[in-house]
Design a protein around this motif. Structure first.
Motif, PDB file in Angstrom:
ATOM      1  N   GLY A  28       0.823  -1.215   0.000  1.00  0.00           N
ATOM      2  CA  GLY A  28       0.000   0.000   0.000  1.00  0.00           C
ATOM      3  C   GLY A  28       0.851   1.256   0.000  1.00  0.00           C
ATOM      4  O   GLY A  28       0.461   2.284  -0.563  1.00  0.00           O
ATOM      5  N   LEU A  29       2.022   1.178   0.632  1.00  0.00           N
ATOM      6  CA  LEU A  29       2.919   2.338   0.669  1.00  0.00           C
ATOM      7  C   LEU A  29       3.441   2.674  -0.723  1.00  0.00           C
ATOM      8  O   LEU A  29       3.793   3.818  -1.006  1.00  0.00           O
ATOM      9  N   SER A  30       3.476   1.686  -1.608  1.00  0.00           N
ATOM     10  CA  SER A  30       3.975   1.934  -2.962  1.00  0.00           C
ATOM     11  C   SER A  30       3.142   2.993  -3.677  1.00  0.00           C
ATOM     12  O   SER A  30       3.668   3.761  -4.495  1.00  0.00           O
ATOM     13  N   ASN A  31       1.836   3.058  -3.361  1.00  0.00           N
ATOM     14  CA  ASN A  31       0.986   4.072  -3.990  1.00  0.00           C
ATOM     15  C   ASN A  31       1.490   5.478  -3.684  1.00  0.00           C
ATOM     16  O   ASN A  31       1.506   6.354  -4.550  1.00  0.00           O
ATOM     17  N   HIS A  32       1.902   5.695  -2.429  1.00  0.00           N
ATOM     18  CA  HIS A  32       2.344   7.028  -2.011  1.00  0.00           C
ATOM     19  C   HIS A  32       3.725   7.352  -2.573  1.00  0.00           C
ATOM     20  O   HIS A  32       3.987   8.488  -2.976  1.00  0.00           O
ATOM     21  N   ILE A  33       4.600   6.367  -2.599  1.00  0.00           N
ATOM     22  CA  ILE A  33       5.938   6.605  -3.152  1.00  0.00           C
ATOM     23  C   ILE A  33       5.840   6.918  -4.642  1.00  0.00           C
ATOM     24  O   ILE A  33       6.489   7.834  -5.146  1.00  0.00           O
ATOM     25  N   VAL A  34       5.007   6.177  -5.353  1.00  0.00           N
ATOM     26  CA  VAL A  34       4.771   6.438  -6.774  1.00  0.00           C
ATOM     27  C   VAL A  34       4.180   7.835  -6.960  1.00  0.00           C
ATOM     28  O   VAL A  34       4.581   8.587  -7.860  1.00  0.00           O
ATOM     29  N   ALA A  35       3.220   8.207  -6.087  1.00  0.00           N
ATOM     30  CA  ALA A  35       2.547   9.509  -6.207  1.00  0.00           C
ATOM     31  C   ALA A  35       3.538  10.661  -6.062  1.00  0.00           C
ATOM     32  O   ALA A  35       3.503  11.633  -6.819  1.00  0.00           O
ATOM     33  N   PHE A  36       4.427  10.561  -5.065  1.00  0.00           N
ATOM     34  CA  PHE A  36       5.433  11.611  -4.863  1.00  0.00           C
ATOM     35  C   PHE A  36       6.382  11.686  -6.057  1.00  0.00           C
ATOM     36  O   PHE A  36       6.708  12.778  -6.537  1.00  0.00           O
ATOM     37  N   ALA A  37       6.845  10.538  -6.541  1.00  0.00           N
ATOM     38  CA  ALA A  37       7.795  10.521  -7.653  1.00  0.00           C
ATOM     39  C   ALA A  37       7.180  11.106  -8.915  1.00  0.00           C
ATOM     40  O   ALA A  37       7.845  11.810  -9.676  1.00  0.00           O
ATOM     41  N   ASN A  38       5.897  10.851  -9.134  1.00  0.00           N
ATOM     42  CA  ASN A  38       5.223  11.358 -10.324  1.00  0.00           C
ATOM     43  C   ASN A  38       4.917  12.853 -10.226  1.00  0.00           C
ATOM     44  O   ASN A  38       4.729  13.502 -11.251  1.00  0.00           O
ATOM     45  N   ALA A  39       4.861  13.381  -9.002  1.00  0.00           N
ATOM     46  CA  ALA A  39       4.537  14.798  -8.812  1.00  0.00           C
ATOM     47  C   ALA A  39       5.812  15.582  -8.510  1.00  0.00           C
ATOM     48  O   ALA A  39       6.718  15.655  -9.327  1.00  0.00           O
ATOM     49  N   LEU A  68      11.388  -1.158   3.007  1.00  0.00           N
ATOM     50  CA  LEU A  68      12.630  -0.731   2.359  1.00  0.00           C
ATOM     51  C   LEU A  68      12.758  -1.292   0.941  1.00  0.00           C
ATOM     52  O   LEU A  68      13.480  -0.738   0.103  1.00  0.00           O
ATOM     53  N   ARG A  69      12.052  -2.383   0.672  1.00  0.00           N
ATOM     54  CA  ARG A  69      12.103  -2.981  -0.664  1.00  0.00           C
ATOM     55  C   ARG A  69      11.099  -2.349  -1.622  1.00  0.00           C
ATOM     56  O   ARG A  69      11.183  -2.546  -2.839  1.00  0.00           O
ATOM     57  N   VAL A  70      10.144  -1.596  -1.079  1.00  0.00           N
ATOM     58  CA  VAL A  70       9.029  -1.080  -1.887  1.00  0.00           C
ATOM     59  C   VAL A  70       9.491  -0.296  -3.115  1.00  0.00           C
ATOM     60  O   VAL A  70       9.020  -0.558  -4.236  1.00  0.00           O
ATOM     61  N   PRO A  71      10.390   0.679  -2.983  1.00  0.00           N
ATOM     62  CA  PRO A  71      10.754   1.480  -4.162  1.00  0.00           C
ATOM     63  C   PRO A  71      11.379   0.657  -5.289  1.00  0.00           C
ATOM     64  O   PRO A  71      11.347   1.079  -6.448  1.00  0.00           O
ATOM     65  N   PHE A  72      11.911  -0.512  -4.944  1.00  0.00           N
ATOM     66  CA  PHE A  72      12.607  -1.331  -5.933  1.00  0.00           C
ATOM     67  C   PHE A  72      11.744  -2.495  -6.434  1.00  0.00           C
ATOM     68  O   PHE A  72      11.754  -2.824  -7.619  1.00  0.00           O
TER      69      PHE A  72
END
Length: 468
Positions: A28-39, A68-72
């Protein structure tokens, strides 16, 4: 670390900041990391509850390892985040740790494992619809112009003394030259040459206009509510502000502030209130936005601030960036020039990413003024704020209250005297104001015609009433 432990717990969640419990599901945290990277990029602190309580990460080691593995493993393509572990004391008084994840703004389009694309909007991460995803993909498909190399430029064109001042401001401990060489790709290798990026020259150049002659702001003030030409030309002020970005911002804001009128009115309580014709946040926002987000690849024109008697219009080269549209600009933010925006954020000109336009609308509404207007015309974005047709003045009234600026000197003296004592007589006014009876009569007649005062009862036994 950019934030203190206290700030990590109390800071309002926004376009570039969020906090999560260490119990948060890693996928679920991947959604937020993706959102920040896209914005615009941002920071996520792990180990703090929604209410600000520190629960830490020490008791959740398996889940933290997964996080810690989420971004990758859960973001496609992978996102190169940086992580930091901070010592803290949790809500139970025990030593503990927080995990801080810093996500950079990415030039690529990122999705989660389910191929869903998220984008940060304010304090929420929103899943994009197909057409929005397509728009963002096109926007991400081109390199930021501010990162392009500038032909025949070198580090000799950089004002290292100013860079040194900036390094002190942000707490950078190395030399000014090291900052330029080691940060933000300010130096670009191009055809075997080292050239400066557009952002480096605009932010720190000794003479940015040597390379970008129209990277400047022009202020034009007109007499009236329309621009006239030829023999009827009504330009009464024409100023140009140049230099590096910070110089331009400071010069433009200082000069426009000197041109904003103030209106003094007498309220129902008999006290005078002075207000500017536009809320300061509103006119500052449209100017700063233009400088931060203009398309600097358009070299044939400059930013123009046009002031009329009833409005201010800021014309900025470039259309709306990314997935921002006229219909969503209060909630969606996309930086055309992220390095310039971050620089101005350090100087508190860009307050909170993505919140400025919405706040501007609210400030104008609270002031009783019309909503800001945006038009996207070909390669120019126009932002207009209005003062209510000379601050909403109609027959000497402003928003239902008498505007003392509509009075002559003698009318104002009479009006103030009546406001203080509604039982005052004509002869009292003559004696206390040391004005002739004929002048008093003219002032009273004019104030009645302007519906500022009203006589109740006879001349001998009646009294005055303040209207409005």
């Amino acid at each position: 670390m950019r934030y203190t432990i206290k700030e990590l717990c109390t800071k309002k969640e926004n376009q570039i900041f969020d906090r999560k419990s260490a119990r948060k599901d890693a996928k679920g945290l991947s959604n937020h990391i993706v959102a920040f990277a896209n914005a615009d990029g941002g920071t996520i602190v792990i180990g703090v509850e929604d209410n600000g309580d520190i629960t830490g990460i020490d008791a959740y080691t398996p889940n933290i390892n997964e996080i810690l593995r989420v971004p990758f493993d859960y973001c496609a393509p992978s996102i190169r985040v940086t992580t930091e572990t901070l010592d803290c004391i949790d809500r139970d008084g025990n030593p503990n740790h927080l995990l801080v994840i810093t996500i950079p703004q990415s030039p690529e389009l990122h999705a989660n494992q389910q191929d869903e694309v998220y984008y940060r909007m304010g304090d929420k991460s929103h899943r994009l619809k197909f057409d929005e995803r397509l728009q963002l993909m096109y926007a991400k498909g081109s390199r930021y112009y501010e990162d392009e190399p500038v032909f025949r430029s070198s580090i000799e064109d950089i004002d290292l003394a100013f860079v040194s001042e900036y390094c002190k401001k942000i707490g950078y401990s190395k030399s000014a030259e090291e900052y330029i060489r080691q940060n933000h790709d300010f130096i670009v290798q191009h055809d075997g040459r080292q050239e400066m990026s557009v952002a480096a020259l605009l932010l720190f150049g000794k003479d940015p206009q040597r390379f970008f002659p129209r990277a400047r702001v022009r202020f034009i003030r007109y007499d009236g509510i329309e621009a006239k030409v030829g023999t009827q030309m009504n330009v009464i002020k024409d100023e140009i502000f140049s230099g590096h970005i910070l110089d331009i911002v400071r010069q433009a804001l200082d000069f426009v502030r000197s041109q904003i009128k103030e209106h003094t009115r007498l309220g129902k309580d008999g006290r005078f209130v002075t207000t500017p014709e536009y809320p300061e946040f509103a006119w500052r926002e449209i100017i700063i936005n233009a400088i931060a987000h203009r398309d600097y690849s358009i070299k044939g024109t400059d930013i123009q601030i046009k002031m009329f008697d009833d409005r201010i219009t800021v014309e900025s080269p470039g259309s709306l960036p990314g997935i921002v549209r006229l219909s969503n600009l209060r909630t969606v933010h996309f930086s055309r020039n992220p390095k310039i925006a971050e620089f101005l954020h350090q100087y508190d000109y860009v307050q909170e990413f993505g919140e400025g336009i919405d706040r501007m609308f609210k400030e104008m509404e609270n002031a009783g003024l019309p909503a800001p207007q945006y038009t996207d015309n070909a390669f120019m974005l126009n932002a207009t704020i209005r003062n209510g047709e000379v601050n909403g003045e109609v027959n000497g009234e402003v928003n239902g209250e008498v505007n003392s600026n509509a009075f002559s000197k003698n009318e104002r003296l009479v009006y103030e005297a009546i406001a203080k004592n509604t039982g005052v007589t004509r002869m009292d006014l003559v004696e206390t104001l040391d004005i002739s009876a004929r002048t008093i009569d003219r002032a009273i007649k004019s104030l009645k015609e302007k519906k500022a005062i009203e006589r109740v009862g006879s001349d001998k036994t009646g009294h005055w009433e303040i209207v409005g």
